[in-house]
Motif scaffolding. Structure first.
Motif, PDB file in Angstrom:
ATOM      1  N   UNK A   1       2.633   4.994  -1.143  1.00 49.37           N
ATOM      2  CA  UNK A   1       1.285   5.618  -1.814  1.00 49.37           C
ATOM      3  C   UNK A   1       0.235   4.535  -1.867  1.00 49.37           C
ATOM      4  N   UNK A   2       0.410   3.276  -1.885  1.00 53.60           N
ATOM      5  CA  UNK A   2      -0.504   2.428  -1.594  1.00 53.60           C
ATOM      6  C   UNK A   2      -1.146   2.446  -0.190  1.00 53.60           C
ATOM      7  N   UNK A   3      -0.055   2.659   0.642  1.00 49.86           N
ATOM      8  CA  UNK A   3      -0.680   3.010   2.142  1.00 49.86           C
ATOM      9  C   UNK A   3      -1.493   4.377   2.242  1.00 49.86           C
ATOM     10  N   UNK A   4      -0.958   5.365   1.562  1.00 50.51           N
ATOM     11  CA  UNK A   4      -1.562   6.712   1.760  1.00 50.51           C
ATOM     12  C   UNK A   4      -3.057   6.593   0.950  1.00 50.51           C
ATOM     13  N   UNK A   5      -3.525   5.766  -0.091  1.00 55.29           N
ATOM     14  CA  UNK A   5      -4.644   5.544  -0.610  1.00 55.29           C
ATOM     15  C   UNK A   5      -5.523   4.830   0.589  1.00 55.29           C
ATOM     16  N   UNK A   6      -4.956   4.321   1.531  1.00 53.30           N
ATOM     17  CA  UNK A   6      -5.864   3.949   2.735  1.00 53.30           C
ATOM     18  C   UNK A   6      -6.680   5.293   3.479  1.00 53.30           C
ATOM     19  N   UNK A   7      -5.908   6.127   3.457  1.00 62.66           N
ATOM     20  CA  UNK A   7      -6.111   7.444   4.130  1.00 62.66           C
ATOM     21  C   UNK A   7      -6.979   8.435   3.014  1.00 62.66           C
ATOM     22  N   UNK A   8      -6.670   8.539   2.005  1.00 61.88           N
ATOM     23  CA  UNK A   8      -7.147   9.659   1.186  1.00 61.88           C
ATOM     24  C   UNK A   8      -7.804   9.014  -0.281  1.00 61.88           C
TER      25      UNK A   8
ATOM     26  N   UNK B   1       5.542  13.760   2.871  1.00 63.45           N
ATOM     27  CA  UNK B   1       6.874  12.806   2.603  1.00 63.45           C
ATOM     28  C   UNK B   1       7.752  12.904   3.714  1.00 63.45           C
ATOM     29  N   UNK B   2       7.923  13.950   4.736  1.00 56.08           N
ATOM     30  CA  UNK B   2       8.404  13.857   5.984  1.00 56.08           C
ATOM     31  C   UNK B   2       8.079  12.809   6.954  1.00 56.08           C
ATOM     32  N   UNK B   3       6.801  12.292   6.671  1.00 57.94           N
ATOM     33  CA  UNK B   3       6.296  11.463   7.355  1.00 57.94           C
ATOM     34  C   UNK B   3       6.614   9.916   7.063  1.00 57.94           C
ATOM     35  N   UNK B   4       7.405   9.667   5.745  1.00 56.91           N
ATOM     36  CA  UNK B   4       7.348   8.637   5.363  1.00 56.91           C
ATOM     37  C   UNK B   4       8.476   7.776   6.186  1.00 56.91           C
ATOM     38  N   UNK B   5       9.573   8.161   6.848  1.00 55.70           N
ATOM     39  CA  UNK B   5      10.109   7.472   7.656  1.00 55.70           C
ATOM     40  C   UNK B   5       9.459   6.304   8.508  1.00 55.70           C
ATOM     41  N   UNK B   6       8.541   7.066   9.222  1.00 53.70           N
ATOM     42  CA  UNK B   6       7.682   6.529  10.270  1.00 53.70           C
ATOM     43  C   UNK B   6       6.597   5.647   9.578  1.00 53.70           C
TER      44      UNK B   6
ATOM     45  N   UNK C   1       5.141  11.518  -6.863  1.00 47.11           N
ATOM     46  CA  UNK C   1       4.450  11.455  -8.379  1.00 47.11           C
ATOM     47  C   UNK C   1       4.742  10.159  -8.888  1.00 47.11           C
ATOM     48  N   UNK C   2       5.807   9.493  -8.675  1.00 47.74           N
ATOM     49  CA  UNK C   2       5.798   8.225  -9.350  1.00 47.74           C
ATOM     50  C   UNK C   2       5.245   7.150  -8.458  1.00 47.74           C
ATOM     51  N   UNK C   3       5.093   7.349  -7.012  1.00 49.12           N
ATOM     52  CA  UNK C   3       4.433   6.183  -6.431  1.00 49.12           C
ATOM     53  C   UNK C   3       3.102   6.360  -6.803  1.00 49.12           C
ATOM     54  N   UNK C   4       2.198   7.436  -6.817  1.00 51.61           N
ATOM     55  CA  UNK C   4       0.876   7.490  -6.937  1.00 51.61           C
ATOM     56  C   UNK C   4       0.717   6.977  -8.404  1.00 51.61           C
ATOM     57  N   UNK C   5       1.473   7.166  -9.316  1.00 51.93           N
ATOM     58  CA  UNK C   5       1.023   6.664 -10.682  1.00 51.93           C
ATOM     59  C   UNK C   5       1.374   5.418 -10.509  1.00 51.93           C
TER      60      UNK C   5
END
Length: 280
Positions: free
Chosen positions: A242-249, A266-271, A159-163
Motif C-alpha cells: 500500500x505504500x507503493x499504491x500511494x504513489x498512484x492513488x 490485489x491480483x496485481x500484488x505478485x507483479x 485494509x491492514x496495509x493502508x492503515x
C-alpha cells in the motif's frame, strides 16, 4: 456520537468488593452493547478474572490513559477530517476497561463505524499515537465500505496495509517496528519477513479470494496458525504494497475503492511485489 467511556462504571465496581460476579452484574451490565462487541471482537469472557486481578494496578493509571486517548482521538481525527478521509472530526469511539486481551480495534457500533480502545492496554507514547492513527484509518475505511460484510484475504491485506502505511503520516518519525505493531522484541522480524518474502507472496497470492478464516495464517499473532511463516507477515506485506499504491492513488481514492477494485488491485500484488524494495 460522543465518546462512550466505561471508566466511571469501572471505578464504581472497583470501589466495591471487586468480585468477578460484580464485574458482570455491575460493570458490564452498565454497558451491555459495549461488552457484546468486546466479547465478539476482542475479549474472552473466560479471562474476566484477569480484569479482577489487575484492577488495582489499572485503577492507578486509568484516568491518564483515558485523557491521553481522548486527546489523541481528537487530534488525529481532526487531521483525517482535514484530509477528507473522515466525514467529520468527531468519530464514534468507545473507551473501555477490559481484560488485557487487545488494545484497539474497529467495528460497527450503534449504526456507525467506531474505534474501540481498551485503556488497560493502551501503549505508552509515542506508540499510542500510531495505534490510534491506524485504527482511525480503519474507521474511515469502514465508514466508506462495508469490509466486515465481505472480508477476504485480499481485502484484509489491503485494509491492514493502508492503515499501516497511513499511520506513518499521522504519527511520523518513529522506527518501522512501531507502525507494524511490534516493539524492540520484534527487531529481527522484518529480516525474517524479508527472508520469507517469496513464500509470503506465494501464500497471499493463492489466498486472495479466500474468506477471512484463511487470513489467520498471515495476520494472526498465533504461531501455531502461521504455517511456518513469520507471525503477522500480512502486515509487513500490506504495508509495503500500500505504500507503493500511494504513489498512484491519493489516500482518499484508496479508501474509496470498492471490493471488486480492491481485489483487482490485489491480483496485481505478485507483479508489484517483485518490484518492491527491501524492508521499509
Amino acid at each position: 456520537m460522543p465518546v462512550v467511556s466505561t471508566v466511571d462504571a469501572f471505578r464504581r465496581w472497583a470501589s466495591g468488593p471487586r468480585t468477578e460476579a460484580d464485574w458482570v452484574d455491575g460493570y458490564e451490565a452498565a454497558y451491555p452493547d459495549v461488552f457484546e462487541v468486546y466479547h465478539r471482537a476482542a475479549g474472552d469472557p473466560a479471562l474476566r478474572h484477569r480484569g479482577v486481578e489487575r484492577a488495582g494496578e489499572v485503577l492507578e493509571r486509568i484516568a491518564q490513559a483515558e485523557g491521553r486517548a481522548r486527546d489523541l482521538i481528537g487530534e488525529v481525527a481532526g487531521r483525517l477530517y482535514a484530509d477528507r478521509l473522515l466525514p467529520d472530526a468527531d468519530p464514534a469511539a468507545v473507551l473501555l476497561v477490559g481484560y488485557g486481551t487487545s488494545n484497539a480495534w474497529t467495528t460497527s457500533f450503534r449504526g456507525r463505524a467506531a474505534l474501540f480502545v481498551a485503556l488497560e492496554s493502551l501503549p505508552a507514547a509515542p506508540v499510542d499515537r500510531v495505534l490510534i492513527s491506524h485504527e482511525l484509518v480503519h474507521v474511515a475505511h469502514l465508514g466508506r465500505l462495508d469490509l466486515e460484510r465481505d472480508l477476504r484475504v485480499g481485502t484484509w491485506l489491503f485494509a491492514e496495509g493502508i492503515a499501516t502505511a497511513l499511520s506513518r503520516r499521522y504519527a511520523a518519525g518513529l522506527p518501522d517496528l512501531a507502525y507494524l505493531g511490534l516493539g524492540a522484541e520484534g527487531e529481527d522480524w522484518p529480516a525474517a519477513c524479508e527472508r520469507a518474502w517469496p513464500a509470503i507472496v506465494d501464500g497471499l497470492t493463492a489466498a486472495l479470494d479466500q474468506p477471512e478464516a484463511a487470513g489467520e495464517r498471515f495476520f494472526s499473532g498465533n504461531p501455531s496458525g502461521s504455517g511456518g511463516l513469520p507471525q503477522r507477515c500480512g502486515y509487513y506485506a500490506g504495508d509495503r504494497w500500500c505504500t507503493r499504491l500511494l504513489d498512484r492513488y491519493s489516500a482518499a481514492e484508496l479508501l474509496s475503492l470498492d471490493v471488486p477494485r480492491i481485489l483487482s488491485e490485489a491480483r496485481l500484488f505478485p507483479a508489484v511485489a517483485s518490484e518492491l524494495p527491501g524492508a521499509l
